[in-house]
Scaffold this active site. Sequence first.
Site, PDB file in Angstrom:
ATOM      1  N   ARG A  34     -12.558   2.652 -36.470  1.00 56.23           N
ATOM      2  CA  ARG A  34     -11.804   1.856 -35.498  1.00 56.23           C
ATOM      3  C   ARG A  34     -12.197   0.392 -35.642  1.00 56.23           C
ATOM      4  O   ARG A  34     -13.367   0.043 -35.543  1.00 56.23           O
ATOM      5  CB  ARG A  34     -12.049   2.359 -34.068  1.00 56.23           C
ATOM      6  N   HIS A  69     -11.668  14.379 -23.134  1.00 59.99           N
ATOM      7  CA  HIS A  69     -12.096  13.784 -24.402  1.00 59.99           C
ATOM      8  C   HIS A  69     -13.473  14.288 -24.858  1.00 59.99           C
ATOM      9  O   HIS A  69     -13.676  14.569 -26.030  1.00 59.99           O
ATOM     10  CB  HIS A  69     -12.067  12.261 -24.299  1.00 59.99           C
ATOM     11  N   ASP A  91      -4.053  15.765 -32.594  1.00 61.62           N
ATOM     12  CA  ASP A  91      -5.104  14.978 -31.932  1.00 61.62           C
ATOM     13  C   ASP A  91      -5.046  15.269 -30.440  1.00 61.62           C
ATOM     14  O   ASP A  91      -4.029  15.750 -29.944  1.00 61.62           O
ATOM     15  CB  ASP A  91      -4.862  13.478 -32.201  1.00 61.62           C
ATOM     16  N   LYS A 121     -11.866   8.100 -40.101  1.00 64.72           N
ATOM     17  CA  LYS A 121     -11.284   6.968 -39.365  1.00 64.72           C
ATOM     18  C   LYS A 121     -12.365   5.954 -38.994  1.00 64.72           C
ATOM     19  O   LYS A 121     -13.451   6.324 -38.560  1.00 64.72           O
ATOM     20  CB  LYS A 121     -10.614   7.482 -38.089  1.00 64.72           C
ATOM     21  N   GLU A 153       0.846  -1.195   0.000  1.00 70.13           N
ATOM     22  CA  GLU A 153       0.000   0.000   0.000  1.00 70.13           C
ATOM     23  C   GLU A 153       0.885   1.250   0.000  1.00 70.13           C
ATOM     24  O   GLU A 153       2.003   1.251   0.514  1.00 70.13           O
ATOM     25  CB  GLU A 153      -0.920   0.007   1.229  1.00 70.13           C
ATOM     26  N   ARG A 169     -12.379   8.290 -21.639  1.00 71.31           N
ATOM     27  CA  ARG A 169     -12.905   7.828 -22.936  1.00 71.31           C
ATOM     28  C   ARG A 169     -14.033   6.825 -22.777  1.00 71.31           C
ATOM     29  O   ARG A 169     -14.792   6.592 -23.710  1.00 71.31           O
ATOM     30  CB  ARG A 169     -11.768   7.253 -23.795  1.00 71.31           C
ATOM     31  N   GLN A 170     -14.152   6.201 -21.603  1.00 75.53           N
ATOM     32  CA  GLN A 170     -15.328   5.343 -21.330  1.00 75.53           C
ATOM     33  C   GLN A 170     -16.370   6.290 -20.731  1.00 75.53           C
ATOM     34  O   GLN A 170     -16.579   6.348 -19.521  1.00 75.53           O
ATOM     35  CB  GLN A 170     -14.944   4.214 -20.364  1.00 75.53           C
ATOM     36  N   ASP A 189      -9.534  12.301 -37.576  1.00 78.45           N
ATOM     37  CA  ASP A 189     -10.940  11.879 -37.632  1.00 78.45           C
ATOM     38  C   ASP A 189     -11.831  13.106 -37.430  1.00 78.45           C
ATOM     39  O   ASP A 189     -11.352  14.194 -37.102  1.00 78.45           O
ATOM     40  CB  ASP A 189     -11.244  10.783 -36.590  1.00 78.45           C
TER      41      ASP A 189
HETATM   42  C1  R5P Z   1     -10.065   9.097 -30.167  1.00 78.45           C
HETATM   43  O1  R5P Z   1     -11.156   9.499 -30.496  1.00 78.45           O
HETATM   44  C2  R5P Z   1      -8.970  10.008 -29.744  1.00 78.45           C
HETATM   45  O2  R5P Z   1      -9.202  11.311 -30.141  1.00 78.45           O
HETATM   46  C3  R5P Z   1      -7.644   9.545 -30.307  1.00 78.45           C
HETATM   47  O3  R5P Z   1      -7.694   9.614 -31.723  1.00 78.45           O
HETATM   48  C4  R5P Z   1      -7.366   8.135 -29.892  1.00 78.45           C
HETATM   49  O4  R5P Z   1      -7.479   8.015 -28.499  1.00 78.45           O
HETATM   50  C5  R5P Z   1      -5.967   7.722 -30.322  1.00 78.45           C
HETATM   51  O5  R5P Z   1      -5.759   6.400 -29.918  1.00 78.45           O
HETATM   52  P1  R5P Z   1      -4.617   5.503 -30.558  1.00 78.45           P
HETATM   53  O6  R5P Z   1      -3.334   6.275 -30.451  1.00 78.45           O
HETATM   54  O7  R5P Z   1      -4.635   4.260 -29.719  1.00 78.45           O
HETATM   55  O8  R5P Z   1      -4.998   5.227 -31.978  1.00 78.45           O
END
Ligand code: R5P
Length: 281
Positions: free
Chosen positions: A183, A119, A207, A181, A36, A86-87, A158
């Site tokens: 994914r 994000h 980005d 883009k 810890e 991002r979640q 994107d």
């Molecule tokens: C996604 O929408 C974010 O803006 C980045 O484009 C994304 O997190 C980049 O992730 P990675 O480097 O794993 O492609």
Amino acid sequence: MKVACTGRSRALGARIAEHLGTRLVETNLSRFPDGEIYLRTGLLDETTVVVGSLLGSETLVELLLLIDACHRSEVLLVVPYLGYARQDREFKPGEPVSARAMARALSHGVSRVVTVNVHKESVLSHFTVPASQVNLAPEVGDFIAGLNLENPLILAPDRGAVPFATAVASRGGWEFDHLEKTRISGEEVRVEPGKNGPWTGDVVLVDDIISTGGTLAAAARMLHAQGAKGVHAVCVHGLFAGTALGLLHSAGISRIAASDTIEGPNSLYSAAGPLVQALSR
Ligand code: R5P
């Protein structure tokens, strides 16, 4: 006012303290025998700026302990990189909204939160205290200006990155565009040109986050195949997970820059100035 920071946000914490004309309070970290985290921080003022990026579970624990250690102060919390953001929704039934869980946990014991290029703006509404973000697009623009490229094209990988790329491009009066883009998995993406292109000059991909590097590596390969003179990448949060940097270099990206929200060798510009401005508002 004093500044206290977690171990992985020391350089930015020191820069923030310098901008505020104050001192960075020493914080010592060690481990109990069971693993810890033990933390002890120096004496604080009535108001303390606590600085710590959320970069996984260890940094979350460290940040929570540091906030608690500052309980005699009013705490202004700076989370330069808000991990788990991002979640931001329940994509599949049974999943947590991780961004909400983190925001709630980090709201206790603080009076305000400031973060950087989160994000999605909606994530801020999960904090139970006033929360705001700073946008580093002007700093990214200034960094690109320092590269002295001839008429660079600012390119978003994107559609989501278009507002950011637009703001970066407006700083230098440059052209901007975006790619499309798709994914395929956590590491794999497909990138296609938008309506314009091919681009034969210097292209700067911008980005908010580079994580695995998959997005920008796919974009760079496509740009080189189309005859771009040079491909550069500037992001806000450089996570550079696993072999991301190797992947980006092997895709032909010559310069890779990120801010100091996540500190590392590619942190080539700072979020300190805009964060201090936000704190004083
Ligand atoms: C996604 O929408 C974010 O803006 C980045 O484009 C994304 O997190 C980049 O992730 P990675 O480097 O794993 O492609």
